[in-house]
Structure formats: C-alpha cells, structure tokens
Design a protein around this motif. Structure first.
Motif, mmCIF file in Angstrom:
data_model
loop_
_atom_site.group_PDB
_atom_site.id
_atom_site.type_symbol
_atom_site.label_atom_id
_atom_site.label_comp_id
_atom_site.label_asym_id
_atom_site.label_seq_id
_atom_site.Cartn_x
_atom_site.Cartn_y
_atom_site.Cartn_z
ATOM 1 N N GLN A 48 95.988 29.535 58.019
ATOM 2 C CA GLN A 48 95.260 28.990 59.363
ATOM 3 C C GLN A 48 94.642 27.514 58.968
ATOM 4 O O GLN A 48 94.501 26.614 59.706
ATOM 5 N N LEU A 49 93.951 27.569 57.627
ATOM 6 C CA LEU A 49 93.081 26.523 57.262
ATOM 7 C C LEU A 49 94.146 25.270 57.144
ATOM 8 O O LEU A 49 94.071 24.150 57.253
ATOM 9 N N ALA A 50 95.499 25.542 56.474
ATOM 10 C CA ALA A 50 96.437 24.832 56.314
ATOM 11 C C ALA A 50 96.901 24.011 57.648
ATOM 12 O O ALA A 50 97.141 22.825 57.533
ATOM 13 N N HIS A 51 97.057 24.634 58.562
ATOM 14 C CA HIS A 51 97.530 24.349 59.794
ATOM 15 C C HIS A 51 96.114 23.199 60.413
ATOM 16 O O HIS A 51 96.666 22.479 61.091
ATOM 17 N N LEU A 52 95.363 23.448 59.927
ATOM 18 C CA LEU A 52 94.204 22.363 60.249
ATOM 19 C C LEU A 52 93.830 21.175 59.333
ATOM 20 O O LEU A 52 92.941 20.332 59.440
ATOM 21 N N GLY A 53 94.671 21.270 58.447
ATOM 22 C CA GLY A 53 94.812 20.132 57.078
ATOM 23 C C GLY A 53 93.727 20.289 56.328
ATOM 24 O O GLY A 53 93.477 19.581 55.478
ATOM 25 N N VAL A 54 93.148 21.735 56.196
ATOM 26 C CA VAL A 54 92.170 21.944 55.198
ATOM 27 C C VAL A 54 92.864 22.565 53.768
ATOM 28 O O VAL A 54 93.549 23.552 53.982
ATOM 29 N N ILE A 55 92.788 22.044 52.740
ATOM 30 C CA ILE A 55 93.235 22.698 51.493
ATOM 31 C C ILE A 55 92.449 23.689 51.008
ATOM 32 O O ILE A 55 91.215 23.598 50.607
ATOM 33 N N ALA A 56 93.013 24.811 50.688
ATOM 34 C CA ALA A 56 92.493 26.058 50.210
ATOM 35 C C ALA A 56 93.459 26.730 49.352
ATOM 36 O O ALA A 56 94.781 26.702 49.413
ATOM 37 N N GLU A 57 92.939 27.355 48.250
ATOM 38 C CA GLU A 57 93.807 28.175 47.477
ATOM 39 C C GLU A 57 93.233 29.393 46.811
ATOM 40 O O GLU A 57 91.973 29.734 46.846
ATOM 41 N N LEU A 58 94.211 30.529 46.833
ATOM 42 C CA LEU A 58 93.700 31.626 46.216
ATOM 43 C C LEU A 58 93.036 31.701 44.622
ATOM 44 O O LEU A 58 93.640 30.926 43.937
ATOM 45 N N ARG A 59 92.084 32.401 44.702
ATOM 46 C CA ARG A 59 91.678 32.462 43.028
ATOM 47 C C ARG A 59 91.460 33.846 42.553
ATOM 48 O O ARG A 59 91.210 34.877 43.330
ATOM 49 N N ASP A 60 91.003 34.101 41.454
ATOM 50 C CA ASP A 60 90.581 35.300 40.697
ATOM 51 C C ASP A 60 91.341 36.581 41.279
ATOM 52 O O ASP A 60 90.837 37.581 42.143
ATOM 53 N N ASP A 61 92.831 36.661 40.933
ATOM 54 C CA ASP A 61 93.663 37.700 41.503
ATOM 55 C C ASP A 61 93.562 38.121 43.040
ATOM 56 O O ASP A 61 93.443 38.933 43.231
ATOM 57 N N ASN A 62 93.611 36.896 43.591
ATOM 58 C CA ASN A 62 93.658 36.789 45.069
ATOM 59 C C ASN A 62 92.170 37.461 45.514
ATOM 60 O O ASN A 62 92.558 37.974 46.990
ATOM 61 N N THR A 63 91.219 37.761 45.139
ATOM 62 C CA THR A 63 90.082 38.116 45.451
ATOM 63 C C THR A 63 89.232 37.077 46.338
ATOM 64 O O THR A 63 87.967 37.381 46.737
ATOM 65 N N ALA A 64 89.507 35.777 46.084
ATOM 66 C CA ALA A 64 88.677 34.779 46.545
ATOM 67 C C ALA A 64 89.510 33.381 47.202
ATOM 68 O O ALA A 64 90.689 33.643 46.546
ATOM 69 N N LEU A 65 89.130 32.929 48.079
ATOM 70 C CA LEU A 65 89.647 31.462 48.664
ATOM 71 C C LEU A 65 89.079 30.501 48.392
ATOM 72 O O LEU A 65 87.605 30.579 48.539
ATOM 73 N N VAL A 66 89.176 29.511 47.649
ATOM 74 C CA VAL A 66 88.354 28.313 47.383
ATOM 75 C C VAL A 66 88.815 27.217 48.427
ATOM 76 O O VAL A 66 90.181 27.021 48.614
ATOM 77 N N VAL A 67 87.803 27.040 49.173
ATOM 78 C CA VAL A 67 88.229 25.690 50.227
ATOM 79 C C VAL A 67 87.516 24.513 49.696
ATOM 80 O O VAL A 67 86.567 24.324 49.338
ATOM 81 N N HIS A 68 88.415 23.487 49.876
ATOM 82 C CA HIS A 68 88.108 22.179 49.077
ATOM 83 C C HIS A 68 87.508 21.280 50.371
ATOM 84 O O HIS A 68 88.155 21.432 51.517
ATOM 85 N N LYS A 69 86.639 20.614 49.929
ATOM 86 C CA LYS A 69 86.127 19.586 51.072
ATOM 87 C C LYS A 69 86.896 18.255 50.969
ATOM 88 O O LYS A 69 87.655 17.995 50.004
ATOM 89 N N ARG A 70 86.917 17.480 52.087
ATOM 90 C CA ARG A 70 87.735 16.361 52.203
ATOM 91 C C ARG A 70 86.879 15.232 51.058
ATOM 92 O O ARG A 70 87.476 14.658 50.454
ATOM 93 N N GLU A 71 85.662 15.172 51.429
ATOM 94 C CA GLU A 71 84.869 14.214 50.621
ATOM 95 C C GLU A 71 84.545 15.023 49.233
ATOM 96 O O GLU A 71 84.388 16.503 49.087
ATOM 97 N N PRO A 72 84.297 14.377 48.154
ATOM 98 C CA PRO A 72 83.726 14.889 46.987
ATOM 99 C C PRO A 72 82.661 15.676 47.085
ATOM 100 O O PRO A 72 81.576 15.394 48.032
ATOM 101 N N GLY A 73 82.691 16.813 46.461
ATOM 102 C CA GLY A 73 81.605 17.944 46.513
ATOM 103 C C GLY A 73 82.063 19.199 46.228
ATOM 104 O O GLY A 73 83.343 19.389 45.801
ATOM 105 N N LEU A 74 81.201 20.073 45.946
ATOM 106 C CA LEU A 74 81.698 21.485 45.650
ATOM 107 C C LEU A 74 82.498 22.196 46.482
ATOM 108 O O LEU A 74 82.166 22.057 47.684
ATOM 109 N N PRO A 75 83.502 22.791 46.003
ATOM 110 C CA PRO A 75 84.286 23.569 47.207
ATOM 111 C C PRO A 75 83.258 24.890 47.635
ATOM 112 O O PRO A 75 82.373 25.295 47.163
ATOM 113 N N VAL A 76 84.064 25.742 48.761
ATOM 114 C CA VAL A 76 83.297 26.667 49.347
ATOM 115 C C VAL A 76 84.220 27.742 48.968
ATOM 116 O O VAL A 76 85.430 28.033 49.088
ATOM 117 N N TRP A 77 83.536 28.899 48.426
ATOM 118 C CA TRP A 77 84.243 29.955 48.075
ATOM 119 C C TRP A 77 84.190 30.991 49.188
ATOM 120 O O TRP A 77 83.135 31.382 49.487
#
Length: 95
Positions: A29-58
């Motif tokens: 769903q995030l990809a449909h909105l143009g937001v980059i996110a990736e699964l981490r930690d054996d698929n137990t967390a999703l890391v959502v990257h900000k468009r601007e420099p900054g810390l991602p949201v877990w």
C-alpha cells in the motif's frame, strides 16, 4: 500428533507468518503512494524511508496482531485497514 512444545512453536511460527503478511500488505500500500519501505529483521519489522534526509520509521505489528504501530507504539492503526495505515504513515513521514 504434536507435543505441547511443538504446538507452541508452530503457533508462534503461524503468528509470525500472519504478522509478516500484514507488513507485506502495508508495504504494498505504501508503494502505491510512492513511499519506499522494506521488510527487516526476518520480516518482523517494516522500515519506512522519509523522502527528506532523516531517520526512517520502524513499523511493527503489535497488540496481538490487531495494530500496526510506530513511534514507540504512540502511533497505531488497525491491521485490518492497511490502506488507511499507509495513508497515515505517508502523512507522518512527510512532517
């Protein structure tokens, strides 16, 4: 027939699989909105990257699989609505 240890392990595996599936749906769903996110930690967390420099949201699935949660669980949204959660997250990371 499974012994109680095997049953507990299987239940834990199935819960982790359900939570992983929920995170995949949110990522899509995030990809449909143009937001980059990736699964981490054996698929137990999703890391959502900000468009601007900054810390991602877990993002995690918590509360027994009922909610996506982020910002130390201060922010959450029902897992039954990944589209709504994606919209909230997109707004959240745009701040």
């Amino acid at each position: 027939m499974m012994n109680s240890i095997m049953q507990a392990a299987m239940n834990g595996f199935l819960q982790n699989q359900r939570e992983s599936d929920m995170l995949v749906r949110l990522r899509d769903q995030l990809a449909h909105l143009g937001v980059i996110a990736e699964l981490r930690d054996d698929n137990t967390a999703l890391v959502v990257h900000k468009r601007e420099p900054g810390l991602p949201v877990w993002v995690f699935v918590g509360f027994g699989g009922s909610y996506y949660s982020w910002q130390s669980a201060e922010q959450r949204h029902p897992t039954r609505d990944p589209e709504g959660a994606a919209k909230l997250l997109a707004e959240y990371i745009a701040r």
